[in-house]
Scaffold this motif. Structure first.
Motif, PDB file in Angstrom:
ATOM      1  N   LEU A 134      29.936  -6.881 -54.999  1.00  0.00           N
ATOM      2  CA  LEU A 134      30.842  -6.156 -55.900  1.00  0.00           C
ATOM      3  C   LEU A 134      30.148  -4.962 -56.547  1.00  0.00           C
ATOM      4  CD1 LEU A 134      33.631  -6.016 -57.191  1.00  0.00           C
ATOM      5  CD2 LEU A 134      32.799  -7.550 -59.000  1.00  0.00           C
ATOM      6  N   TRP A 135      28.886  -5.112 -56.932  1.00  0.00           N
ATOM      7  CA  TRP A 135      28.186  -4.009 -57.599  1.00  0.00           C
ATOM      8  C   TRP A 135      27.977  -2.837 -56.639  1.00  0.00           C
ATOM      9  CZ3 TRP A 135      23.512  -2.058 -55.987  1.00  0.00           C
ATOM     10  CH2 TRP A 135      22.748  -2.860 -55.108  1.00  0.00           C
ATOM     11  N   LEU A 148      29.539   0.941 -57.166  1.00  0.00           N
ATOM     12  CA  LEU A 148      28.716   2.155 -57.193  1.00  0.00           C
ATOM     13  C   LEU A 148      29.203   3.188 -56.182  1.00  0.00           C
ATOM     14  CD1 LEU A 148      25.016   0.894 -57.555  1.00  0.00           C
ATOM     15  CD2 LEU A 148      26.453   1.976 -59.289  1.00  0.00           C
ATOM     16  N   ILE A 149      29.548   2.720 -54.977  1.00  0.00           N
ATOM     17  CA  ILE A 149      30.017   3.654 -53.943  1.00  0.00           C
ATOM     18  C   ILE A 149      31.364   4.258 -54.333  1.00  0.00           C
ATOM     19  CG2 ILE A 149      30.647   3.908 -51.515  1.00  0.00           C
ATOM     20  CD1 ILE A 149      28.763   1.522 -50.940  1.00  0.00           C
ATOM     21  N   ALA A 150      32.268   3.420 -54.853  1.00  0.00           N
ATOM     22  CA  ALA A 150      33.578   3.917 -55.271  1.00  0.00           C
ATOM     23  C   ALA A 150      33.439   4.927 -56.409  1.00  0.00           C
ATOM     24  CB  ALA A 150      34.466   2.749 -55.710  1.00  0.00           C
ATOM     25  N   LEU A 151      32.570   4.631 -57.378  1.00  0.00           N
ATOM     26  CA  LEU A 151      32.331   5.564 -58.483  1.00  0.00           C
ATOM     27  C   LEU A 151      31.729   6.865 -57.959  1.00  0.00           C
ATOM     28  CD1 LEU A 151      32.190   6.297 -61.479  1.00  0.00           C
ATOM     29  CD2 LEU A 151      29.984   5.085 -61.596  1.00  0.00           C
ATOM     30  N   GLY A 152      30.783   6.732 -57.034  1.00  0.00           N
ATOM     31  CA  GLY A 152      30.172   7.922 -56.446  1.00  0.00           C
ATOM     32  C   GLY A 152      31.194   8.784 -55.726  1.00  0.00           C
ATOM     33  N   ALA A 153      32.093   8.149 -54.974  1.00  0.00           N
ATOM     34  CA  ALA A 153      33.134   8.888 -54.252  1.00  0.00           C
ATOM     35  C   ALA A 153      34.064   9.605 -55.227  1.00  0.00           C
ATOM     36  CB  ALA A 153      33.920   7.945 -53.354  1.00  0.00           C
ATOM     37  N   PHE A 154      34.419   8.925 -56.318  1.00  0.00           N
ATOM     38  CA  PHE A 154      35.293   9.534 -57.324  1.00  0.00           C
ATOM     39  C   PHE A 154      34.612  10.745 -57.973  1.00  0.00           C
ATOM     40  CE2 PHE A 154      36.924   9.709 -61.755  1.00  0.00           C
ATOM     41  CZ  PHE A 154      38.256   9.997 -61.464  1.00  0.00           C
ATOM     42  N   LEU A 161      23.665   7.325 -56.861  1.00  0.00           N
ATOM     43  CA  LEU A 161      24.449   6.094 -56.774  1.00  0.00           C
ATOM     44  C   LEU A 161      24.481   5.550 -55.348  1.00  0.00           C
ATOM     45  CD1 LEU A 161      27.499   6.983 -59.082  1.00  0.00           C
ATOM     46  CD2 LEU A 161      25.467   5.629 -59.648  1.00  0.00           C
ATOM     47  N   MET A 162      24.671   6.454 -54.379  1.00  0.00           N
ATOM     48  CA  MET A 162      24.728   6.030 -52.985  1.00  0.00           C
ATOM     49  C   MET A 162      23.387   5.474 -52.525  1.00  0.00           C
ATOM     50  SD  MET A 162      27.851   6.570 -51.832  1.00  0.00           S
ATOM     51  CE  MET A 162      27.777   6.756 -50.054  1.00  0.00           C
ATOM     52  N   ALA A 163      22.302   6.107 -52.956  1.00  0.00           N
ATOM     53  CA  ALA A 163      20.971   5.643 -52.563  1.00  0.00           C
ATOM     54  C   ALA A 163      20.634   4.299 -53.196  1.00  0.00           C
ATOM     55  CB  ALA A 163      19.918   6.683 -52.946  1.00  0.00           C
ATOM     56  N   LEU A 164      21.224   4.011 -54.362  1.00  0.00           N
ATOM     57  CA  LEU A 164      21.030   2.706 -54.994  1.00  0.00           C
ATOM     58  C   LEU A 164      21.812   1.615 -54.278  1.00  0.00           C
ATOM     59  CD1 LEU A 164      21.234   3.651 -58.791  1.00  0.00           C
ATOM     60  CD2 LEU A 164      19.205   2.884 -57.555  1.00  0.00           C
ATOM     61  N   ALA A 165      22.997   1.968 -53.782  1.00  0.00           N
ATOM     62  CA  ALA A 165      23.881   0.975 -53.175  1.00  0.00           C
ATOM     63  C   ALA A 165      23.595   0.731 -51.703  1.00  0.00           C
ATOM     64  CB  ALA A 165      25.340   1.410 -53.344  1.00  0.00           C
ATOM     65  N   LEU A 166      23.003   1.723 -51.021  1.00  0.00           N
ATOM     66  CA  LEU A 166      22.804   1.658 -49.579  1.00  0.00           C
ATOM     67  C   LEU A 166      21.401   2.123 -49.218  1.00  0.00           C
ATOM     68  CD1 LEU A 166      26.174   3.350 -48.543  1.00  0.00           C
ATOM     69  CD2 LEU A 166      25.653   0.913 -48.318  1.00  0.00           C
ATOM     70  N   PRO A 167      20.916   1.798 -48.010  1.00  0.00           N
ATOM     71  CA  PRO A 167      19.646   2.374 -47.550  1.00  0.00           C
ATOM     72  C   PRO A 167      19.724   3.901 -47.588  1.00  0.00           C
ATOM     73  CG  PRO A 167      20.335   0.613 -46.094  1.00  0.00           C
ATOM     74  CD  PRO A 167      21.479   0.851 -47.042  1.00  0.00           C
ATOM     75  N   PRO A 168      18.648   4.572 -48.047  1.00  0.00           N
ATOM     76  CA  PRO A 168      18.712   6.027 -48.306  1.00  0.00           C
ATOM     77  C   PRO A 168      19.252   6.867 -47.156  1.00  0.00           C
ATOM     78  CG  PRO A 168      16.699   5.135 -49.203  1.00  0.00           C
ATOM     79  CD  PRO A 168      17.352   4.016 -48.452  1.00  0.00           C
ATOM     80  N   LYS A 169      18.699   6.711 -45.946  1.00  0.00           N
ATOM     81  CA  LYS A 169      19.146   7.554 -44.846  1.00  0.00           C
ATOM     82  C   LYS A 169      20.566   7.206 -44.416  1.00  0.00           C
ATOM     83  CE  LYS A 169      14.885   9.332 -42.886  1.00  0.00           C
ATOM     84  NZ  LYS A 169      14.080   9.573 -41.670  1.00  0.00           N
ATOM     85  N   ALA A 170      20.909   5.928 -44.450  1.00  0.00           N
ATOM     86  CA  ALA A 170      22.286   5.526 -44.119  1.00  0.00           C
ATOM     87  C   ALA A 170      23.269   6.114 -45.121  1.00  0.00           C
ATOM     88  CB  ALA A 170      22.394   4.001 -44.096  1.00  0.00           C
ATOM     89  N   SER A 171      22.842   6.202 -46.391  1.00  0.00           N
ATOM     90  CA  SER A 171      23.733   6.728 -47.426  1.00  0.00           C
ATOM     91  C   SER A 171      24.098   8.183 -47.173  1.00  0.00           C
ATOM     92  CB  SER A 171      23.089   6.581 -48.810  1.00  0.00           C
ATOM     93  OG  SER A 171      21.991   7.461 -48.976  1.00  0.00           O
TER      94      SER A 171
END
Length: 250
Positions: free
Chosen positions: A6-7, A11-17, A36-46
């Motif tokens: 959920l977290w 983070l991704i939804a907030l980042g997209a907004f 936010l994306m780098a926190l939620a996902l692997p950096p290069k994948a983000s």
């Protein structure tokens, strides 16, 4: 990426907004998305996940502000930006992310410092400042911005440095930036697909968050109209500096 906690989703939804708000004309808020994306996902994948989300917000921004674009500035900067994108493409798989981010942030802060120092020196001058239109300034800004957007989706502060230093009014700045980044981000898609960063699954994943970016891009214009030119430029410079500091910090 098949199972998000959920977290991570939040983070991704907030980042997209925030991407949508930034593309819609609110200065600087989109810069937070990279973190936010780098926190939620692997950096290069983000980086690959974020690109289609950016494009969805770019499209809305272009629809809203398309008549305000100053194309002469786009044509001057675009060839250099595309050159920087190609440099980023060739070094993406060989580069240390932390070192690249530090270098981009250092250059950005240095260029900002030079701009304000020259502005202080010219505080009593009456002639037009020609530095923002000097070929060396345009070329270096474009290459750095192209490299930054390819390796980290982080060209926003660099482009802001050029457009604001050139004296673009609020709506011209937003409209020019909207078209410019739509073109730059579309150019990046096949290159990132070739690198394996974007693929069918990642696009499907990105698509599930596009609604948030589109919503932000549609809300932002209603806020922008209440921001005056001086406040708008102050916010732009504030977030350029914050963005540069964010890039150099570990």
């Amino acid at each position: 990426m098949d199972t998000l906690e959920l977290w991570q989703y939040g983070l991704i939804a907030l980042g997209a907004f925030l991407v949508g708000l930034g593309k819609g004309g609110l200065p600087g808020v989109g810069n937070i998305t990279v973190v936010l994306m780098a926190l939620a996902l692997p950096p290069k994948a983000s980086v690959g996940i974020l690109l289609p989300i950016l494009i969805s917000a770019d499209i809305i921004a272009v629809i809203v502000y398309r008549r305000h674009a100053e194309w002469s500035y786009i044509w001057k900067l675009a060839p250099w930006m595309f050159a920087g994108i190609l440099v980023g493409y060739f070094v993406f798989s060989r580069v240390d992310d932390a070192q690249v981010r530090f270098l981009i942030g250092l250059i950005l802060l240095s260029m900002t410092g030079v701009h304000f120092y020259r502005k202080w020196l010219r505080r009593h001058a009456t002639e037009i400042d020609t530095l923002p239109q000097h070929p060396v300034f345009i070329g270096s800004t474009g290459i750095i911005g192209g490299f930054a957007t390819m390796v980290a989706n982080a060209a926003g502060p660099v482009a802001a440095l050029y457009f604001i230093a050139s004296g673009l009014p609020k709506y011209a700045y937003i409209g020019t930036s909207a078209w410019f980044f739509l073109l730059a981000n579309l150019v990046k898609v096949p290159l990132m697909m070739d690198l394996g960063i974007i693929h069918v699954e990642s696009i499907q994943f990105s698509a599930s968050f596009m609604l948030y970016s589109v919503l932000g891009a549609m809300i932002a214009p209603h806020i922008v109209k209440h921001i005056n030119q001086k406040a708008f430029e102050s916010l732009i410079w504030f977030f350029v500096i914050v963005g540069g500091i964010k890039l150099i910090l570990p």
